[in-house]
Design a protein around this motif. Structure first.
Motif, mmCIF file in Angstrom:
data_model
loop_
_atom_site.group_PDB
_atom_site.id
_atom_site.type_symbol
_atom_site.label_atom_id
_atom_site.label_comp_id
_atom_site.label_asym_id
_atom_site.label_seq_id
_atom_site.Cartn_x
_atom_site.Cartn_y
_atom_site.Cartn_z
ATOM 1 N N MET A 108 0.822 -1.191 0.000
ATOM 2 C CA MET A 108 0.000 0.000 0.000
ATOM 3 C C MET A 108 0.864 1.252 0.000
ATOM 4 S SD MET A 108 -2.976 1.155 -0.093
ATOM 5 C CE MET A 108 -4.167 2.276 0.490
ATOM 6 N N LYS A 109 1.924 1.266 0.799
ATOM 7 C CA LYS A 109 2.763 2.453 0.905
ATOM 8 C C LYS A 109 3.310 2.866 -0.460
ATOM 9 C CE LYS A 109 6.537 4.394 3.554
ATOM 10 N NZ LYS A 109 7.566 4.165 4.538
ATOM 11 N N ALA A 110 3.586 1.901 -1.319
ATOM 12 C CA ALA A 110 4.122 2.205 -2.652
ATOM 13 C C ALA A 110 3.128 2.987 -3.498
ATOM 14 C CB ALA A 110 4.515 0.916 -3.360
ATOM 15 N N HIS A 111 1.870 2.989 -3.108
ATOM 16 C CA HIS A 111 0.839 3.674 -3.887
ATOM 17 C C HIS A 111 0.293 4.914 -3.183
ATOM 18 C CE1 HIS A 111 0.840 0.448 -6.779
ATOM 19 N NE2 HIS A 111 0.762 -0.411 -5.781
ATOM 20 N N ALA A 112 0.910 5.318 -2.088
ATOM 21 C CA ALA A 112 0.426 6.471 -1.330
ATOM 22 C C ALA A 112 1.332 7.674 -1.582
ATOM 23 C CB ALA A 112 0.396 6.148 0.159
ATOM 24 N N GLU A 113 0.720 8.829 -1.704
ATOM 25 C CA GLU A 113 1.474 10.061 -1.917
ATOM 26 C C GLU A 113 0.982 11.129 -0.946
ATOM 27 O OE1 GLU A 113 4.035 10.012 -3.823
ATOM 28 O OE2 GLU A 113 3.575 8.151 -4.854
ATOM 29 N N SER A 114 1.845 12.065 -0.641
ATOM 30 C CA SER A 114 1.520 13.210 0.199
ATOM 31 C C SER A 114 1.759 14.469 -0.622
ATOM 32 C CB SER A 114 2.431 13.219 1.431
ATOM 33 O OG SER A 114 2.344 14.457 2.106
ATOM 34 N N ILE A 115 1.046 15.533 -0.276
ATOM 35 C CA ILE A 115 1.274 16.821 -0.939
ATOM 36 C C ILE A 115 1.621 17.894 0.095
ATOM 37 C CG2 ILE A 115 -0.163 16.328 -2.947
ATOM 38 C CD1 ILE A 115 -2.372 18.019 -1.527
ATOM 39 N N CYS A 116 2.051 17.460 1.277
ATOM 40 C CA CYS A 116 2.238 18.383 2.397
ATOM 41 C C CYS A 116 3.531 19.187 2.350
ATOM 42 C CB CYS A 116 2.159 17.619 3.709
ATOM 43 S SG CYS A 116 0.511 16.950 4.004
ATOM 44 N N THR A 117 4.515 18.753 1.589
ATOM 45 C CA THR A 117 5.767 19.494 1.443
ATOM 46 C C THR A 117 6.097 19.588 -0.039
ATOM 47 O OG1 THR A 117 7.219 17.560 1.502
ATOM 48 C CG2 THR A 117 6.622 18.546 3.642
ATOM 49 N N THR A 118 7.010 20.456 -0.392
ATOM 50 C CA THR A 118 7.389 20.597 -1.799
ATOM 51 C C THR A 118 7.977 19.302 -2.363
ATOM 52 O OG1 THR A 118 7.726 22.965 -1.501
ATOM 53 C CG2 THR A 118 8.747 21.963 -3.434
ATOM 54 N N PRO A 119 8.894 18.620 -1.664
ATOM 55 C CA PRO A 119 9.389 17.347 -2.204
ATOM 56 C C PRO A 119 8.279 16.297 -2.342
ATOM 57 C CG PRO A 119 10.890 18.166 -0.515
ATOM 58 C CD PRO A 119 9.664 19.048 -0.482
ATOM 59 N N HIS A 120 7.357 16.260 -1.376
ATOM 60 C CA HIS A 120 6.229 15.318 -1.477
ATOM 61 C C HIS A 120 5.371 15.648 -2.692
ATOM 62 C CE1 HIS A 120 6.131 14.315 3.137
ATOM 63 N NE2 HIS A 120 7.177 13.802 2.515
ATOM 64 N N ALA A 121 5.074 16.929 -2.889
ATOM 65 C CA ALA A 121 4.239 17.347 -4.011
ATOM 66 C C ALA A 121 4.908 17.017 -5.344
ATOM 67 C CB ALA A 121 3.927 18.834 -3.925
ATOM 68 N N SER A 122 6.214 17.159 -5.410
ATOM 69 C CA SER A 122 6.948 16.817 -6.636
ATOM 70 C C SER A 122 6.828 15.319 -6.938
ATOM 71 C CB SER A 122 8.421 17.210 -6.480
ATOM 72 O OG SER A 122 9.139 16.879 -7.627
ATOM 73 N N LYS A 123 6.939 14.513 -5.898
ATOM 74 C CA LYS A 123 6.778 13.059 -6.061
ATOM 75 C C LYS A 123 5.340 12.721 -6.464
ATOM 76 C CE LYS A 123 7.653 8.773 -3.621
ATOM 77 N NZ LYS A 123 7.221 8.175 -2.387
ATOM 78 N N ALA A 124 4.371 13.435 -5.895
ATOM 79 C CA ALA A 124 2.965 13.217 -6.251
ATOM 80 C C ALA A 124 2.717 13.595 -7.706
ATOM 81 C CB ALA A 124 2.050 14.009 -5.320
ATOM 82 N N ALA A 125 3.405 14.629 -8.200
ATOM 83 C CA ALA A 125 3.256 15.015 -9.613
ATOM 84 C C ALA A 125 3.742 13.894 -10.527
ATOM 85 C CB ALA A 125 4.025 16.306 -9.890
ATOM 86 N N ASP A 126 4.825 13.226 -10.142
ATOM 87 C CA ASP A 126 5.302 12.076 -10.921
ATOM 88 C C ASP A 126 4.273 10.953 -10.899
ATOM 89 O OD1 ASP A 126 7.674 13.456 -11.416
ATOM 90 O OD2 ASP A 126 8.759 12.458 -9.771
ATOM 91 N N ALA A 127 3.648 10.734 -9.740
ATOM 92 C CA ALA A 127 2.608 9.708 -9.629
ATOM 93 C C ALA A 127 1.405 10.072 -10.490
ATOM 94 C CB ALA A 127 2.191 9.532 -8.164
ATOM 95 N N PHE A 128 1.077 11.370 -10.575
ATOM 96 C CA PHE A 128 -0.018 11.813 -11.441
ATOM 97 C C PHE A 128 0.280 11.454 -12.896
ATOM 98 C CE2 PHE A 128 -1.739 14.956 -14.368
ATOM 99 C CZ PHE A 128 -3.100 14.781 -14.152
ATOM 100 N N ASP A 129 1.508 11.696 -13.331
ATOM 101 C CA ASP A 129 1.885 11.349 -14.712
ATOM 102 C C ASP A 129 1.722 9.846 -14.962
ATOM 103 O OD1 ASP A 129 2.466 14.011 -15.278
ATOM 104 O OD2 ASP A 129 4.612 13.774 -14.837
ATOM 105 N N ARG A 130 2.074 9.039 -13.966
ATOM 106 C CA ARG A 130 1.886 7.585 -14.104
ATOM 107 C C ARG A 130 0.401 7.229 -14.153
ATOM 108 N NH1 ARG A 130 5.903 7.796 -10.223
ATOM 109 N NH2 ARG A 130 4.518 7.031 -8.562
ATOM 110 N N LEU A 131 -0.415 7.949 -13.392
ATOM 111 C CA LEU A 131 -1.860 7.714 -13.407
ATOM 112 C C LEU A 131 -2.441 8.033 -14.786
ATOM 113 C CD1 LEU A 131 -4.539 7.069 -11.890
ATOM 114 C CD2 LEU A 131 -4.643 9.515 -11.332
ATOM 115 N N VAL A 132 -2.003 9.130 -15.387
ATOM 116 C CA VAL A 132 -2.488 9.497 -16.720
ATOM 117 C C VAL A 132 -2.103 8.406 -17.727
ATOM 118 C CG1 VAL A 132 -2.241 11.161 -18.604
ATOM 119 C CG2 VAL A 132 -2.540 11.970 -16.261
ATOM 120 N N ALA A 133 -0.881 7.872 -17.602
ATOM 121 C CA ALA A 133 -0.415 6.836 -18.524
ATOM 122 C C ALA A 133 -1.102 5.500 -18.289
ATOM 123 C CB ALA A 133 1.098 6.672 -18.390
ATOM 124 N N ASN A 134 -1.478 5.234 -17.037
ATOM 125 C CA ASN A 134 -2.090 3.956 -16.675
ATOM 126 C C ASN A 134 -3.251 4.241 -15.719
ATOM 127 O OD1 ASN A 134 -2.528 1.214 -16.379
ATOM 128 N ND2 ASN A 134 -0.932 0.964 -14.853
#
Length: 92
Positions: free
Chosen positions: A1-27
């Motif tokens: 589950m942790k591999a699929h969870a993202e946070s947007i609470c800090t700038t580094p977290h939000a940047s990682k979440a943006a990458d996850a968003f791109d993966r969501l759009v692709a899949n």
């Protein structure tokens, strides 16, 4: 589950979440947005859910949005509580 969870609470977290968003759009697939008990405010979870749906629609229209069903989960005692004992008409 942790591999699929993202946070947007800090700038580094939000940047990682943006990458996850791109993966969501692709899949595309289901999305769960939430704020857990102890969160200082629940409003950002609602804001993120609305922004996510809007951005998915901009990227791929209704077709992409429908491939990404969204569930919003909070520990609020009622919708509109927002961690602030309610906002506007939700208080009554």
């Amino acid at each position: 589950m942790k591999a699929h969870a993202e946070s947007i609470c800090t700038t580094p977290h939000a940047s990682k979440a943006a990458d996850a968003f791109d993966r969501l759009v692709a899949n595309p697939g289901p999305v769960v947005v939430g704020a857990v008990q102890g969160a200082s405010c629940f409003g950002p979870a609602y804001e993120f859910a609305f922004l996510l749906k809007h951005t998915l629609h901009k990227k791929g229209g209704k077709e992409l949005t429908e491939k990404c069903p969204m569930t919003l989960i909070t520990s609020e005692p009622y919708v509109g509580h927002l961690g602030l004992q309610g906002a506007g008409a939700s208080k009554s």
